[in-house]
Design an enzyme around this catalytic site. Structure first.
Site, PDB file in Angstrom:
ATOM      1  N   CYS A   2       8.743 -77.555 -15.648  1.00  0.00           N
ATOM      2  CA  CYS A   2       8.155 -76.225 -15.806  1.00  0.00           C
ATOM      3  C   CYS A   2       6.916 -76.410 -16.673  1.00  0.00           C
ATOM      4  CB  CYS A   2       9.122 -75.289 -16.509  1.00  0.00           C
ATOM      5  SG  CYS A   2      10.632 -75.035 -15.592  1.00  0.00           S
ATOM      6  N   ARG A  34       3.177 -77.793 -12.011  1.00  0.00           N
ATOM      7  CA  ARG A  34       4.455 -78.237 -12.605  1.00  0.00           C
ATOM      8  C   ARG A  34       5.617 -77.432 -12.062  1.00  0.00           C
ATOM      9  NH1 ARG A  34       3.768 -81.313 -17.153  1.00  0.00           N
ATOM     10  NH2 ARG A  34       5.844 -80.771 -17.895  1.00  0.00           N
ATOM     11  N   TRP A  87       9.974 -74.272 -12.360  1.00  0.00           N
ATOM     12  CA  TRP A  87      10.565 -74.998 -11.217  1.00  0.00           C
ATOM     13  C   TRP A  87      12.050 -74.925 -11.459  1.00  0.00           C
ATOM     14  CZ3 TRP A  87      12.335 -80.425 -10.273  1.00  0.00           C
ATOM     15  CH2 TRP A  87      12.439 -80.695  -8.920  1.00  0.00           C
ATOM     16  N   ASN A 113      10.868 -75.556 -21.327  1.00  0.00           N
ATOM     17  CA  ASN A 113      10.832 -76.559 -20.267  1.00  0.00           C
ATOM     18  C   ASN A 113      11.854 -77.621 -20.637  1.00  0.00           C
ATOM     19  OD1 ASN A 113      10.229 -78.359 -18.238  1.00  0.00           O
ATOM     20  ND2 ASN A 113       8.520 -79.279 -19.362  1.00  0.00           N
ATOM     21  N   GLY A 114      12.820 -77.870 -19.763  1.00  0.00           N
ATOM     22  CA  GLY A 114      13.847 -78.880 -20.037  1.00  0.00           C
ATOM     23  C   GLY A 114      15.199 -78.375 -19.570  1.00  0.00           C
ATOM     24  N   GLU A 498       4.840 -96.006   1.000  1.00  0.00           N
ATOM     25  CA  GLU A 498       3.974 -94.990   0.370  1.00  0.00           C
ATOM     26  C   GLU A 498       3.330 -94.107   1.417  1.00  0.00           C
ATOM     27  OE1 GLU A 498       3.777 -93.902  -2.479  1.00  0.00           O
ATOM     28  OE2 GLU A 498       1.890 -92.794  -2.552  1.00  0.00           O
ATOM     29  N   LYS A 502       3.825 -90.032   1.439  1.00  0.00           N
ATOM     30  CA  LYS A 502       2.686 -89.097   1.455  1.00  0.00           C
ATOM     31  C   LYS A 502       2.822 -88.108   2.608  1.00  0.00           C
ATOM     32  CE  LYS A 502       1.041 -89.437  -2.029  1.00  0.00           C
ATOM     33  NZ  LYS A 502       2.067 -90.165  -2.591  1.00  0.00           N
ATOM     34  N   GLU A 505       5.789 -85.609   2.021  1.00  0.00           N
ATOM     35  CA  GLU A 505       5.739 -84.630   0.910  1.00  0.00           C
ATOM     36  C   GLU A 505       4.655 -83.584   1.092  1.00  0.00           C
ATOM     37  OE1 GLU A 505       4.881 -86.017  -3.055  1.00  0.00           O
ATOM     38  OE2 GLU A 505       3.827 -87.748  -2.312  1.00  0.00           O
ATOM     39  N   HIS A 521      17.160-104.585  13.370  1.00  0.00           N
ATOM     40  CA  HIS A 521      18.542-104.487  12.856  1.00  0.00           C
ATOM     41  C   HIS A 521      19.036-103.052  12.865  1.00  0.00           C
ATOM     42  CE1 HIS A 521      18.307-108.690  11.761  1.00  0.00           C
ATOM     43  NE2 HIS A 521      17.137-108.444  11.214  1.00  0.00           N
ATOM     44  N   LYS A 620       4.990 -81.606  -9.938  1.00  0.00           N
ATOM     45  CA  LYS A 620       4.235 -82.820 -10.247  1.00  0.00           C
ATOM     46  C   LYS A 620       5.026 -83.759 -11.143  1.00  0.00           C
ATOM     47  CE  LYS A 620       0.713 -85.570 -10.407  1.00  0.00           C
ATOM     48  NZ  LYS A 620       0.395 -86.367  -9.211  1.00  0.00           N
TER      49      LYS A 620
END
Ligand code: AGP
Length: 625
Positions: A2, A34, A87, A113-114, A498, A502, A505, A521, A620
């Site tokens: 947050c 955030r 968030w 925040n936490g 990566e 990208k 997301e 496999h 983020k």
């Protein structure tokens, strides 16, 4: 994950400094990356019956816009205020759960925040004592706990109540409290979650990160773990949990306001992709002496200690994990040290074999990802040397480490990591060469040759970035494809991972990365006519095997997009479309080869009309486990 912000400027005349409301709204706008499930703010001070005035909105990315439409009855000259962008972790993303939370009197407001780990135990106790809690959140407990301690010892004031309340709290917090009975003050406290403070002659500020209060002050301070700050206009005082005064730690910030804005680009992500050449160059800067040797002055581990290292662990999450994977190849190849790479959230629960001869490398652009932070803390408690690669000076992880190697990518606002990812790989490659130098496993002549190759990387990244129009044209061919397979071998494998991340997301398309040799496999069963396969096929020692794997999927009807070195027509003939990149030393190639995959994902997301800076469900920085 947050964002919190606060300003106190007292009840003096408006001296041209932005109003409390403007600072809070602008700061929340810069903190939205955030988390943006909801937004809220509270103000105290002159008028609005001199009580605590609060407004909240929960409407996803529209939350802040909705909030600013509900300020008609706000105090006209508030003394202080706090704000929050959320968030969700505990409690649905709705208005009742939005911060700020209030106490029973309605005169105290708090943002946080936490995560409060013992919130259930505390809320049961408070409810039994007659408190009425309105939300499903862990945070609201804090407001009522402080209320109870203030009622029990009013002479101690809000700062005393916060201090005694926090002695009951387990978990992570960066919090700020305002109270209508003391409208010039904001009380803040911090454990694990980030909190930055600032002061100028007429005001004082706090925020979860620097960009939120950039431009308001040049004097920044860090609030350390288990410290309590009292902010008043023009003054900040800090104490520990026992009430002993502590000098706040000053923080040098050379980011200007523009660096935190979009500079004319459509979005932060494209701005940051175009900043990559500078991010790589700045991360290399002044770390290579004229004679080619490396000097890393922020790494406070001696060469003798490096020589005593017998094993390296790399711990990280997401894109930082992919950067860490690339470090494995470089460190093992040049420094001849065995490297294990762990997803940080797995590392601390598998009873890892760590001792005083272990070097833990924590990779985290924010320096606040709690999975990685707790992993390095675990390793440190087992005797390991901890080296952190971070993009934020004095971040929580940077302060926990024995040594820090900073990336110098500047603020990265877009949720998708781009320039910090390239800067991380650059820093890790430098570290690998440094370890080889310290351990004598690489000759000075070979080191000089490699460092010369590194010096050309910024220009080559620039070339790759400049081809965004070509990449967009390729992406247009695949804008209706529902799923993608990314393949790579050797250092191309983390590049493939990566590229898949990208795409996932920011475009929400199905995308999965595999080691190309692993396809037969099982995953090759996914391949059918029309499946899009993106292969990293630049020249490495395993290029021929990579081309053979591409032939396997091509024979099953897949559409092939290949990342290939400029002029490599032999590779190009295996592809339907090519993403061209300049060639370089193969262990540096990921720094360049990942760029077209970033651009490919960006183009597809934009073609789908999506918000690349604020992708759904993401934030983020993830500061919860
Ligand atoms: C990558 O684009 C994401 N933003 C995410 O995977 C990120 O890399 C991960 O959360 C780690 O963040 P950190 O580098 O701040 O620790």
């Amino acid at each position: 994950m947050c964002g919190i912000i606060g300003i106190t400027k007292g009840s003096g005349p408006d001296d041209g400094v932005q109003s409390v409301l403007d600072v809070l709204v602008e700061g929340l706008a810069r903190l939205e990356y955030r988390g943006y499930d909801s937004a809220g703010l509270a103000m105290v001070g002159p008028t609005a019956a001199d009580g605590m005035w609060r407004v909240r909105a929960a409407n996803g990315t529209r939350s802040l816009d909705d909030l600013t439409k509900r300020t008609d009855d706000a105090p006209t000259h508030p003394s202080a205020g706090i704000g929050h962008t959320r968030w969700a972790t505990h409690g649905r993303p709705n208005e009742d759960n939005a911060h700020p939370h209030a106490d029973c009197t309605g005169r105290l407001a708090l943002v946080h925040n936490g995560i409060i780990e013992n919130h259930i135990e505390l809320s049961d106790e408070l409810i039994a004592d007659g408190h009425h809690l309105e939300s499903e959140t862990d945070t609201e407990v804090l407001a009522h706990l402080i209320e109870a301690h203030l009622a029990a010892a009013p002479a101690e004031g809000v700062v005393g109540a916060v201090r005694s309340a926090l002695s009951r709290v387990r978990g992570a917090f960066a919090l700020a409290v305002v109270h209508a009975d003391d409208p010039d003050a904001i009380v803040a406290a911090r454990r694990v979650s980030p909190l930055i403070m600032g002061v100028n002659e007429g005001a004082a500020f706090l925020a979860s990160d620097i960009p939120a209060i950039l431009g308001l002050t040049h004097d920044f301070f860090i609030l350390d773990d288990d410290r309590i700050a009292e902010l008043r206009p023009g003054a900040i005082s800090v104490t520990d949990l026992e009430g002993n005064p502590v000098e706040p730690e000053p923080l040098h910030v050379d980011w200007d306001l523009d660096a935190a804005r979009k500079d004319g680009y459509d979005d932060f992500m494209s701005k940051e992709v175009h900043e990559q050449p500078k991010a790589v160059a700045d991360t290399l800067l002044d770390r290579v002496l004229p004679d080619g040797t490396l000097v890393l002055d922020e790494v406070h581990i001696t060469n003798e200690e490096f020589r005593s290292i017998t094993k390296v662990f790399v711990v990280a999450c997401g894109s930082s994990y992919h950067a860490g994977l690339m470090a494995k190849y470089a460190i093992e190849h040049w420094a001849r040290l065995p490297v294990e790479i762990d997803i940080a959230s797995e590392f601390r629960y598998r009873n890892p074999v760590v001792d005083e001869q272990t070097l833990i490398i924590g990779v985290s652009q924010s320096g606040e990802t709690v999975d990685t932070f707790q992993a390095i803390r675990e390793a440190k408690s087992l005797g390991a040397k901890v080296l952190v690669i971070s993009n934020v000076v004095d971040s929580s992880m940077a302060r926990e480490a024995d040594a820090v190697l900073y990336t110098r990518a500047g603020p990265e606002i877009g949720v998708a990591s781009t320039k910090t990812h390239l800067a991380q790989i650059t820093a890790l490659e430098i570290l690998a060469l440094y370890l080889a130098q310290a351990r004598g496993t690489l000759s000075p002549a070979d080191a000089r040759g490699l460092l010369t190759a590194m010096g050309s990387l910024p220009d080559k990244v620039e070339t790759a970035v400049s081809r965004s129009v070509d990449v967009h044209a390729v992406a247009e061919h695949y804008k209706d494809s529902p799923s993608f397979i990314f393949l790579g071998r050797h250092v191309g494998y983390p590049v493939a991972l990566e590229g898949a991340l990208k795409l996932k997301e920011i475009s929400y398309l199905r995308a999965e990365g595999f080691p190309a040799g692993e396809l037969k496999h099982g995953p090759i069963a996914l391949v059918e006519p029309g499946t899009v396969v993106v292969g990293v096929a630049t020249r490495t020692p395993v290029w021929e095997k990579m081309i053979a794997n591409i032939a396997e999927v091509k024979s099953r009807g897949a559409s092939i997009v290949l990342v290939a070195n400029d002029g490599d027509e032999e590779t190009a003939r295996h592809a339907d479309h090519v993403l061209w990149v300049p060639a370089t030393e193969h262990l540096f190639a990921p720094i360049i080869d990942v760029v077209p995959l970033q651009l490919f994902a960006y183009s597809l997301a934009r073609l789908h009309g999506l918000d690349v800076d604020r992708p759904r469900n993401l934030a983020k920085t993830v500061t919860v486990e």
